[in-house]
Design a protein around this motif. Structure first.
Motif, PDB file in Angstrom:
ATOM      1  N   SER A  77       1.404  -0.934   0.270  1.00  0.00           N
ATOM      2  CA  SER A  77       0.118  -0.080   0.466  1.00  0.00           C
ATOM      3  C   SER A  77       0.779   1.119  -0.189  1.00  0.00           C
ATOM      4  N   THR A  79       0.243   5.128   0.735  1.00  0.00           N
ATOM      5  CA  THR A  79      -0.191   6.490   1.331  1.00  0.00           C
ATOM      6  C   THR A  79      -0.036   7.619   1.205  1.00  0.00           C
ATOM      7  N   ASN A  81       0.632  11.105   1.505  1.00  0.00           N
ATOM      8  CA  ASN A  81       0.879  12.172   2.645  1.00  0.00           C
ATOM      9  C   ASN A  81      -0.066  13.211   2.598  1.00  0.00           C
ATOM     10  N   ASP A  90      -5.907  10.383   2.518  1.00  0.00           N
ATOM     11  CA  ASP A  90      -5.376  10.136   2.277  1.00  0.00           C
ATOM     12  C   ASP A  90      -5.355   8.860   1.353  1.00  0.00           C
ATOM     13  N   ILE A  92      -4.907   5.990  -1.080  1.00  0.00           N
ATOM     14  CA  ILE A  92      -3.321   5.385  -0.973  1.00  0.00           C
ATOM     15  C   ILE A  92      -3.489   3.869  -2.471  1.00  0.00           C
ATOM     16  N   TYR A 107      -9.085   5.300  -0.432  1.00  0.00           N
ATOM     17  CA  TYR A 107      -8.747   6.164   0.858  1.00  0.00           C
ATOM     18  C   TYR A 107      -8.155   5.596   2.371  1.00  0.00           C
ATOM     19  N   SER A 108      -7.547   6.697   3.156  1.00  0.00           N
ATOM     20  CA  SER A 108      -7.016   6.532   4.414  1.00  0.00           C
ATOM     21  C   SER A 108      -8.091   5.686   5.403  1.00  0.00           C
ATOM     22  N   THR A 109      -9.771   6.360   4.580  1.00  0.00           N
ATOM     23  CA  THR A 109     -10.786   6.101   6.584  1.00  0.00           C
ATOM     24  C   THR A 109     -11.368   4.495   5.822  1.00  0.00           C
ATOM     25  N   SER A 111      -8.171   2.204   4.967  1.00  0.00           N
ATOM     26  CA  SER A 111      -7.803   1.486   4.611  1.00  0.00           C
ATOM     27  C   SER A 111      -7.390   0.528   5.700  1.00  0.00           C
ATOM     28  N   THR A 113      -4.592  -0.278   6.649  1.00  0.00           N
ATOM     29  CA  THR A 113      -3.056  -0.564   7.047  1.00  0.00           C
ATOM     30  C   THR A 113      -2.625  -0.163   8.690  1.00  0.00           C
ATOM     31  N   ARG A 114      -3.261   0.062   9.131  1.00  0.00           N
ATOM     32  CA  ARG A 114      -2.804   1.023  10.533  1.00  0.00           C
ATOM     33  C   ARG A 114      -2.143   0.196  11.069  1.00  0.00           C
TER      34      ARG A 114
END
Length: 114
Positions: A77, A79, A81, A90, A92, A107-109, A111, A113-114
């Protein structure tokens, strides 16, 4: 002594040449950037290098973006920034392990990947 100097010279040249070929490979961030639309590229304030690259395992939640055939597989992934808007997080870009093939975008919302 000349034989040792010659061997050292050959080793140095091999290392130098292999380093040049390695640098010629396009970075994964740039490959992901190529996969963006013009509107998405316009959101990147600095450079595509200002991104986070992570190797992730595809879960069921990502199948709508990437596809069911990748569940349980590793992908990258990327991302970007500072590309979040009022409507989305953001950007991805999901890339295959070959670091060239774009599998999907999200989009990071959305995702994991945290």
């Amino acid at each position: 002594m000349r034989k040792i100097s010659g061997i050292l010279l050959i080793i140095t040249l091999v290392i130098f040449v292999s380093g040049c070929f390695e640098k010629a490979e396009v970075q994964i961030e740039m490959q992901a950037y190529i996969g963006l639309t013009d509107a998405e590229r316009a959101l990147i304030p600095v450079s595509p290098g200002d991104s986070i690259v992570a190797k992730i395992i595809v879960t069921e939640e990502l199948t709508s973006i990437i596809g069911e055939q990748y569940v349980g597989e590793d992908v990258y992934s990327v991302t970007f920034n500072q590309t979040a808007t009022d409507a989305n997080g953001d950007i991805i870009v999901y890339m295959a392990l070959d670091k060239r093939t774009v599998l999907g975008k999200g989009y990071s919302t959305h995702s994991l990947t945290r």
